[in-house]
Every structure is written in structure tokens, then in C-alpha cells.
Design an enzyme around this catalytic site. Structure first.
Site: not given
Ligand SMILES: Cc1cc2nc3c(=O)[nH]c(=O)nc-3n(C[C@H](O)[C@H](O)[C@H](O)COP(=O)(O)OP(=O)(O)OC[C@H]3O[C@@H](n4cnc5c(N)ncnc54)[C@H](O)[C@@H]3O)c2cc1C
Length: 375
Positions: A239, A276
Site C-alpha cells: 500500500e 521568482q
């Protein structure tokens, strides 16, 4: 190491993405299970990915499965539906295939691969979550079969599943021991609760399940009697790897949506990609995707070479879940108020992602495991 995928793996990846985009993205089913989509993915053959050809599966290796799951997570925007598929494949059908008795394999696998029966796993209880081994569900031998009593909580696929892998205490002393059983929804004494409403993963119904004097035939024991903790450990290993592989694909999809958006959204007279503070969020997404994929391929390699990946899957689970959630939160920030509305997919992506630091063992528990191995 060779990081080159084969021509067949690349082709299969393309086919899965095309299939998912065409068949699995109907918005009507983002918040509820679709039988039609389930039929389509069964007919596509996806459910039998790693089951041997002798049982009607595709018999793919685990690296191909990793590529396939990532592709499904990328092409299918319905994260809840991907969760249904994964619970079925990895912690139900796969456990029967790898650890079940021949009678059980013959009885269940063909129907599960064809999607006629849906699988689920039942470990958690109302009072035992992280401390799963403190479970109260109990089974004892009676007339050659087993009598099961108890109640399980937060079972994904619960309301739609036909076959449950149920963990129960089967010996209280001198050593507390557990056994894994295959329980059908139609066995007498099985009661499936109502769908529990969750903040995300709406296409994957969840419920409580109660067992009252439920008789389980002895051929439905998975692995050895009183050695269910081994099956439990293995189940969680599968899992923590393969249920998190699609999240890498989802991160890629979300990152691409962000790239489109920062190119077209303008503020202060220029596209926001030129700031940025915005562009670095997308760079971070790319770094996470690349790192997660490397970890995934390493685990797949370990699995293909029949080696344990016990600590690797814990590290992978923590890394993927935290970066998947971060990617969704950063995407929301990039999309601004639009991202916060239901008109855009980002808020749903974030709601779906948030639970992955809880299910499959919380991230705190994974960090405990990693440290226990180290020191
Ligand atoms: C979407 C979803 C799907 C699920 N599907 C299934 C399923 O199909 N089958 C199934 O059996 N279960 C399922 N679960 C249940 C899941 O496995 C449990 O939620 C999980 O194991 C945590 O248990 P808990 O929620 O009871 O939290 P608790 O164990 O009560 O923990 C609460 C908090 O305390 C922390 N904590 C507890 N113990 C420690 C410790 N020793 N050290 C540090 N921190 C600790 C936890 O990390 C957490 O932050 C699902 C859960 C979710 C959210």
C-alpha cells in the site's frame, strides 16, 4: 543502474494516459463512485496488472506496475476513483494472489480481475488506529470454520466492496496473535455501515463494517493461522508504495496546470511566471516529482528482486505525501482566489491530497519506523 524504460513500458504508459483521459474524467463522478468507470477500467484489463496470466492477469513486473500507476494518477483527475482501484488491486486482490490458499484464489481472483467483485481491506477500528495491533475484533475456531466478531472503521470501498480482507485477534495468550481472513459481504452476520462523508476522495465510499457471529470458512484464511501480522506488514508495504505512485502522476498534472496558468495570468503588466516567488514554487514541484520517481523505481526494483522494502516504503510514503500536499497548497497559492473557487480543480485536488499523510499509517508513525530501524 539502467533508468531507460522499454519501448513497451513507454507505449503502455501512453495507452493508460489516453484511456484515463477519455474514460475516467467525467466531472459528474468526482464526488461519487461510478460503476460505469469501474466497468471500463476492468475491461481495459488494468485490475489484473500484477496477477499471473494463469489467473487471467497481465503478469506485469513491479517496475511496469509503478509506471502504470503513475500514468493512471496523471491521466485520471478523479483521485477518489484511483483510490478505489488501488485498494482493490494492492491490499485485497494482491493479498489473495500472493498469500491466499488455492481454493480462495480459484474462487475470487478471476471475478476480481474482471471487476465483478470489488475488494477492500479492514484493519482500523474505532479505538485502534495507529496502534492497529490493539484491535478488538476476535475470531476463534468452531466446527472447522471461524467465528468472527467485531467492528472495523474507515474502510475505503466499504459500501461497494464484495470481498474484505479482515484482520482479527485469534490468540490472546501467551502471545497475542492475529489472522487475516477473506470475508464476503454476503456472509451472514456482516453489516456494512453508511458511506461516511469525507472532505475529499468523494468517489471512494468509506464505511464501518460490523461482524456478528460471522462464520468464515477455513479456506478463507490468508497466510498462516496466527501469523496475520506478517500479512499485515506485507499489505502495508504494498500500500505504501503503489497507492502513492499515482500521486506522482497527480503532482505532474497539477504542475502542468500551474505552468499554463503562470504563462497566461498577468499582473503588473507581465505574466506572473516572471516573479521568482511564483516560479520557484513550480521548480520545487519538479524537484519533488523527480525525487519521488527515483524512490518509486528503487522500491519497484526491490520488489522485482523479491527483496524487502520495509523502510524504503515508509520513507517514500512520507516524502510523496508531504510533497503532494505541498504541491497542491502551492498550486492554490499560484491560482490565487480562482484556485479557491469550485470553478477550478485545485481546491478539490488539495482536499483529496490532505488525507494521504493519515492513511496507510500516519507520517508520524512512518518516522517512528524509520528511526527504529536506524537506532
Ligand atoms: C482516507 C482514508 C482512508 C482509509 N482507509 C482505510 C482502509 O481502507 N482500511 C483501514 O483499515 N483503515 C483505513 N483508514 C484508517 C487509517 O489507517 C487510520 O486513520 C490511521 O492508521 C490512523 O489512525 P487514526 O486515524 O485512528 O489516528 P490515531 O492513531 O488516533 O492518531 C491520531 C494522531 O496521533 C498521532 N500518533 C498516534 N500514535 C502515535 C505515536 N506512537 N507516535 C507519534 N504520533 C502518534 C498520529 O500520527 C495522529 O497524528 C483510512 C483513513 C483515511 C483518512
Amino acid at each position: 543502474m539502467d533508468f531507460q524504460l522499454t519501448k513497451e513500458q513507454k507505449q503502455y504508459r501512453r495507452e493508460i494516459i489516453d484511456f484515463a483521459r477519455k474514460n475516467l474524467n467525467d466531472e459528474e463522478y468526482f464526488e461519487k463512485f461510478s460503476e460505469d468507470m469501474w466497468k471500463k477500467i476492468s475491461d481495459f484489463g488494468f485490475l489484473g496488472l500484477v496477477i499471473g496470466e494463469d489467473y487471467g492477469g497481465l503478469g506485469e513486473n513491479y517496475l511496469t506496475a509503478a509506471v502504470a500507476l503513475e500514468a493512471l494518477g496523471y491521466g485520471c483527475e478523479n483521485n477518489g476513483f484511483v483510490f478505489v482501484v488501488n485498494n482493490h488491486i494492492w491490499v485485497s486482490q494482491n493479498l489473495i494472489y500472493l498469500y491466499g490458499q488455492k481454493e480462495a484464489k480459484d474462487k475470487y481472483l478471476a471475478d476480481m480481475i474482471e471487476g465483478k467483485k470489488i475488494g477492500a481491506i479492514a484493519i482500523t477500528e474505532a479505538d485502534s488506529g495507529s496502534d492497529a495491533l490493539s484491535m478488538g475484533t476476535y475470531a476463534y475456531e468452531k466446527d472447522g470454520n471461524y467465528l468472527l466478531n467485531g467492528s472495523k472503521m474507515f474502510i475505503s470501498n466499504g459500501p461497494i466492496a464484495d470481498v474484505f480482507i479482515v484482520f482479527a485477534v485469534t490468540q490472546k495468550e501467551p502471545v497475542k496473535s492475529y489472522t487475516a481472513f477473506i470475508v464476503e459481504k454476503n456472509f451472514e452476520g456482516v453489516y456494512i455501515g453508511k458511506d461516511i462523508e469525507k472532505m475529499g476522495l468523494g468517489a471512494c465510499p468509506t464505511s464501518e463494517i460490523t461482524f456478528t457471529n460471522c462464520i468464515v470458512p477455513s479456506e478463507n484464511v490468508i497466510g498462516r493461522f496466527n501469523e496475520g501480522h506478517i500479512i499485515l506488514t506485507n499489505a502495508l508495504e504494498w500500500e505504501r508504495c503503489y497507492e502513492f505512485a499515482p500521486h506522482i502522476g497527480a503532482m505532474q498534472r497539477i504542475m502542468e496546470k500551474c505552468i499554463d496558468y503562470v504563462n497566461q495570468r498577468k499582473q503588473f503588466g507581465k505574466p506572473i511566471k516572471q516573479y521568482q516567488a511564483v516560479s520557484h514554487k513550480i521548480s520545487d514541484m519538479k524537484i519533488s516529482i523527480e525525487m519521488a520517481r527515483l524512490m518509486l523505481y528503487k522500491i519497484a526494483w526491490l520488489k522485482d528482486n523479491k527483496r524487502s522494502a520495509y523502510s524504503e516504503v515508509s520513507m517514500f510514503k512520507v516524502f510523496v505525501s508531504e510533497n503532494y500536499i505541498k504541491t497542491c497548497r502551492d498550486a492554490l497559492q499560484i491560482f490565487g482566489a480562482y484556485g479557491y473557487t469550485k470553478e477550478y480543480p485545485i481546491e478539490r485536488e488539495l482536499r483529496d491530497a490532505l488525507s494521504c499523510s493519515i492513511y496507510s499509517g500516519t507520517n508520524e508513525m512512518q518516522r517512528n519506523t524509520i528511526f527504529q530501524i536506524l537506532a
